[in-house]
Design an enzyme around this catalytic site. Structure first.
Site, PDB file in Angstrom:
ATOM      1  N   SER A   7      42.701  20.871  92.186  1.00 43.10           N
ATOM      2  CA  SER A   7      43.048  20.650  90.786  1.00 43.10           C
ATOM      3  C   SER A   7      44.450  21.204  90.510  1.00 43.10           C
ATOM      4  O   SER A   7      45.419  20.757  91.095  1.00 43.10           O
ATOM      5  CB  SER A   7      41.987  21.281  89.879  1.00 43.10           C
ATOM      6  OG  SER A   7      42.074  20.755  88.576  1.00 43.10           O
ATOM      7  N   LYS A  47      42.947  18.088  64.335  1.00 41.68           N
ATOM      8  CA  LYS A  47      43.186  19.495  64.653  1.00 41.68           C
ATOM      9  C   LYS A  47      42.041  20.066  65.484  1.00 41.68           C
ATOM     10  O   LYS A  47      42.241  20.926  66.341  1.00 41.68           O
ATOM     11  CB  LYS A  47      43.348  20.302  63.359  1.00 41.68           C
ATOM     12  CG  LYS A  47      43.635  21.774  63.575  1.00 41.68           C
ATOM     13  CD  LYS A  47      44.951  21.963  64.304  1.00 41.68           C
ATOM     14  CE  LYS A  47      45.260  23.440  64.510  1.00 41.68           C
ATOM     15  NZ  LYS A  47      46.488  23.628  65.295  1.00 41.68           N
TER      16      LYS A  47
END
Length: 220
Positions: A51, A103
């Site tokens: 990763s 948000k």
């Protein structure tokens, strides 16, 4: 990089399973500074570079891994525990105030809407696309349709798929550099700062007590 006499080569011994996108993105950007300055970057992976770890590793001019090193895991993951049902049973309401439609999408305190889940997924896909683009720029020979699946491959398979350039341990590489190229090898390591918190002091004291106790037992 600011030294008047720069090293010809930097060897990074990398061991990482990944982590946050901003942190590993910054680490990769710092490694690319070496290449832009004309310093050859060699990355040695003895155990794993997965990763975010592979995001860093693929910056190398030459990428080496040991025969059983775990390489790849090109993908993005996000998980959030959800306690909305439990909170509802307990009669607890969570009130959140935001400005901006997106948000907050998925939170632990309320059931996400289908729209919020779709937005969270879209955000992950965007990051995933950037990850793939970065790998492709730095290792143009790899076939992303094969390697960018989140899977991990070990040594020989990673080499066959173009994720690494050579199978060799870091010790082999460094010893060969000294013996064959007459390189001078200088090691640089970073120690994590010592913590002086009460918890760490108590843990250290407990360890001392255990050691003292075992010595007393041995003496008896």
């Amino acid at each position: 990089l600011a030294l008047p006499r720069k090293p010809r080569e930097v060897v990074l011994m990398l061991r990482s399973t990944g982590g946050s996108v901003p942190g590993y993105g910054l680490a990769a950007a710092q490694l690319l500074r070496l290449r832009r300055s004309g310093i050859r970057l060699v990355v040695c992976v003895d155990e794993f570079a997965a990763s975010g770890g592979y995001l860093m590793a693929c910056c190398a001019d030459h990428l080496i891994c040991s025969p059983f090193a775990a390489i790849g895991s090109i993908g993005v993951i996000s998980g959030t525990p959800n306690a909305a049902e439990r909170l509802e049973r307990e009669g607890v309401r969570f009130i959140e105030t935001t400005a901006g439609k997106w948000k907050r999408t998925v939170t632990p305190f309320r059931e996400p809407t289908e729209e919020a889940l779709a937005k969270a997924k879209a955000d992950l896909e965007e990051l995933y696309g950037q990850f793939q683009d970065f790998v492709k720029v730095n290792r143009p020979a790899v076939d992303l349709s094969i390697v960018a699946t989140g899977e991990v491959w070990f040594g020989p398979n990673a080499l066959a798929k173009g994720l690494v350039d050579e199978l060799k341990t870091s010790s082999e590489y460094l010893l060969a550099a000294v013996a064959e190229r007459r390189c001078e090898v200088l090691a640089l390591s970073l120690e994590p700062p010592r913590r002086n918190s009460l918890v760490s002091q108590l843990a250290s004291r407990s360890s001392d007590l255990v050691t003292d106790g075992s010595e007393l037992a041995d003496g008896a």
